[in-house]
Design a protein around this motif. Sequence first.
Motif, PDB file in Angstrom:
ATOM      1  N   GLN A 105       9.803   4.110   2.928  1.00 24.45           N
ATOM      2  CA  GLN A 105       9.406   4.689   1.932  1.00 24.45           C
ATOM      3  C   GLN A 105       9.158   3.553   0.878  1.00 24.45           C
ATOM      4  N   VAL A 106      10.011   2.617   0.767  1.00 20.71           N
ATOM      5  CA  VAL A 106       9.973   1.608  -0.083  1.00 20.71           C
ATOM      6  C   VAL A 106       8.756   0.688  -0.047  1.00 20.71           C
ATOM      7  N   LEU A 107       8.477   0.491   1.439  1.00 19.77           N
ATOM      8  CA  LEU A 107       7.286  -0.283   1.784  1.00 19.77           C
ATOM      9  C   LEU A 107       6.114   0.213   1.543  1.00 19.77           C
ATOM     10  N   GLN A 108       6.045   1.725   1.807  1.00 21.65           N
ATOM     11  CA  GLN A 108       4.930   2.280   1.818  1.00 21.65           C
ATOM     12  C   GLN A 108       4.496   2.597   0.257  1.00 21.65           C
ATOM     13  N   SER A 109       5.481   2.856  -0.662  1.00 18.16           N
ATOM     14  CA  SER A 109       5.282   2.798  -2.319  1.00 18.16           C
ATOM     15  C   SER A 109       4.726   1.753  -2.748  1.00 18.16           C
ATOM     16  N   ARG A 110       5.250   0.546  -2.264  1.00 19.31           N
ATOM     17  CA  ARG A 110       4.605  -0.801  -2.941  1.00 19.31           C
ATOM     18  C   ARG A 110       3.218  -0.825  -2.440  1.00 19.31           C
ATOM     19  N   GLN A 111       3.037  -0.756  -1.306  1.00 16.03           N
ATOM     20  CA  GLN A 111       1.562  -0.665  -0.682  1.00 16.03           C
ATOM     21  C   GLN A 111       0.608   0.335  -1.515  1.00 16.03           C
ATOM     22  N   ALA A 112       1.254   1.488  -1.507  1.00 13.88           N
ATOM     23  CA  ALA A 112       0.402   2.592  -2.402  1.00 13.88           C
ATOM     24  C   ALA A 112       0.145   2.018  -3.900  1.00 13.88           C
ATOM     25  N   ARG A 113       1.101   1.389  -4.498  1.00 13.85           N
ATOM     26  CA  ARG A 113       0.774   1.093  -5.871  1.00 13.85           C
ATOM     27  C   ARG A 113      -0.434  -0.022  -5.862  1.00 13.85           C
ATOM     28  N   LYS A 114      -0.469  -0.752  -5.139  1.00 10.08           N
ATOM     29  CA  LYS A 114      -1.599  -1.777  -4.826  1.00 10.08           C
ATOM     30  C   LYS A 114      -2.867  -1.263  -4.505  1.00 10.08           C
ATOM     31  N   PHE A 115      -2.880  -0.422  -3.400  1.00 11.28           N
ATOM     32  CA  PHE A 115      -3.916   0.260  -3.112  1.00 11.28           C
ATOM     33  C   PHE A 115      -4.604   1.546  -3.888  1.00 11.28           C
ATOM     34  N   ALA A 116      -3.871   1.921  -4.967  1.00 13.73           N
ATOM     35  CA  ALA A 116      -4.340   2.926  -6.067  1.00 13.73           C
ATOM     36  C   ALA A 116      -4.963   2.102  -6.758  1.00 13.73           C
ATOM     37  N   VAL A 117      -5.021   0.811  -7.022  1.00  9.70           N
ATOM     38  CA  VAL A 117      -5.612  -0.183  -7.757  1.00  9.70           C
ATOM     39  C   VAL A 117      -7.104  -0.578  -7.213  1.00  9.70           C
ATOM     40  N   THR A 118      -6.780  -1.186  -5.946  1.00 10.55           N
ATOM     41  CA  THR A 118      -7.894  -1.751  -5.089  1.00 10.55           C
ATOM     42  C   THR A 118      -8.802  -0.866  -4.333  1.00 10.55           C
ATOM     43  N   GLY A 119      -8.220   0.364  -4.136  1.00  7.23           N
ATOM     44  CA  GLY A 119      -8.830   1.357  -3.394  1.00  7.23           C
ATOM     45  C   GLY A 119      -9.017   1.161  -1.800  1.00  7.23           C
ATOM     46  N   THR A 120      -8.413   0.182  -1.333  1.00  5.95           N
ATOM     47  CA  THR A 120      -8.518  -0.151   0.087  1.00  5.95           C
ATOM     48  C   THR A 120      -6.929   0.179   0.655  1.00  5.95           C
ATOM     49  N   ILE A 121      -6.955   0.879   1.520  1.00  5.34           N
ATOM     50  CA  ILE A 121      -5.646   1.199   2.110  1.00  5.34           C
ATOM     51  C   ILE A 121      -5.563   0.337   3.463  1.00  5.34           C
ATOM     52  N   PRO A 122      -4.601  -0.486   3.472  1.00  2.77           N
ATOM     53  CA  PRO A 122      -4.311  -1.264   4.621  1.00  2.77           C
ATOM     54  C   PRO A 122      -4.053  -0.604   5.854  1.00  2.77           C
ATOM     55  N   GLU A 123      -4.354  -1.040   7.154  1.00  4.12           N
ATOM     56  CA  GLU A 123      -3.848  -0.500   8.389  1.00  4.12           C
ATOM     57  C   GLU A 123      -2.232  -0.383   8.562  1.00  4.12           C
ATOM     58  N   SER A 124      -1.613  -1.196   7.789  1.00  3.41           N
ATOM     59  CA  SER A 124      -0.146  -1.201   8.137  1.00  3.41           C
ATOM     60  C   SER A 124       0.334  -0.080   7.308  1.00  3.41           C
ATOM     61  N   TYR A 125      -0.253   0.289   6.320  1.00  4.16           N
ATOM     62  CA  TYR A 125       0.153   1.788   5.676  1.00  4.16           C
ATOM     63  C   TYR A 125       0.045   2.747   6.751  1.00  4.16           C
ATOM     64  N   TRP A 126      -0.957   3.066   7.544  1.00  2.00           N
ATOM     65  CA  TRP A 126      -1.003   4.038   8.341  1.00  2.00           C
ATOM     66  C   TRP A 126      -0.010   3.605   9.324  1.00  2.00           C
ATOM     67  N   GLN A 127       0.260   2.754   9.769  1.00  2.00           N
ATOM     68  CA  GLN A 127       1.389   2.145  10.998  1.00  2.00           C
ATOM     69  C   GLN A 127       2.866   2.818  10.239  1.00  2.00           C
ATOM     70  N   LEU A 128       3.121   2.357   9.044  1.00  2.00           N
ATOM     71  CA  LEU A 128       4.439   3.008   8.482  1.00  2.00           C
ATOM     72  C   LEU A 128       4.406   4.260   8.257  1.00  2.00           C
ATOM     73  N   CYS A 129       3.194   5.039   8.127  1.00  2.00           N
ATOM     74  CA  CYS A 129       3.182   6.567   7.885  1.00  2.00           C
ATOM     75  C   CYS A 129       3.496   7.140   9.449  1.00  2.00           C
ATOM     76  N   GLY A 130       2.958   6.497  10.355  1.00  2.00           N
ATOM     77  CA  GLY A 130       3.307   7.120  11.837  1.00  2.00           C
ATOM     78  C   GLY A 130       4.789   6.869  12.189  1.00  2.00           C
ATOM     79  N   TYR A 131       5.324   5.693  11.731  1.00  2.00           N
ATOM     80  CA  TYR A 131       6.801   5.648  12.131  1.00  2.00           C
ATOM     81  C   TYR A 131       7.710   6.526  11.325  1.00  2.00           C
TER      82      TYR A 131
END
Length: 154
Positions: A105-131
């Motif tokens: 969740q910490v990793l996902q939250s860090r990524q989410a804060r970034k992609f909320a600004v950039t608008g681009t969701i990295p594939e690694s976020y979806w991998q973390l979601c699956g796990y």
Amino acid sequence: MTYSLFKIIHILGVVLLVGNVTITFIWKFHADTTRDPIVLAFAQRIVTWTDWVFTAGGAALVMIGGYGMTAVARIDPVATGWLLWSQIWFYAVGLIWLLVLVPLQVLQSRQARKFAVTGTIPESYWQLCGYWNLVGIASTVPFLYVLYLMIEKS
């Protein structure tokens, strides 16, 4: 405190804990299906917050109520089979939550804060979601078994 008061605390903790882990998965799953960076960032922030408040808070109430009841009733929580197994499963799930789900969740939250600004969701976020989904579901099943043990006391 009385046995009944500890029982109320215990049941409230169970409701908060099991209710939150169940609804959080459903809520986040539906947020993920939007694939909207703003929605996902919001959902991830709320999931992390509710986990600390309701999951951790519920777990604390479960322990306070459970150990309070055993103290008042003078029951050995280790010598009583169903209580021993309930604790083993409860703490095993707690370790999974602390060692696997919270770091995810910490990793996902860090990524989410970034992609909320950039608008681009990295594939690694979806991998973390699956796990997170897989481990989250797998660690919820033992809670249901602990509920069974509490109700059946066998």
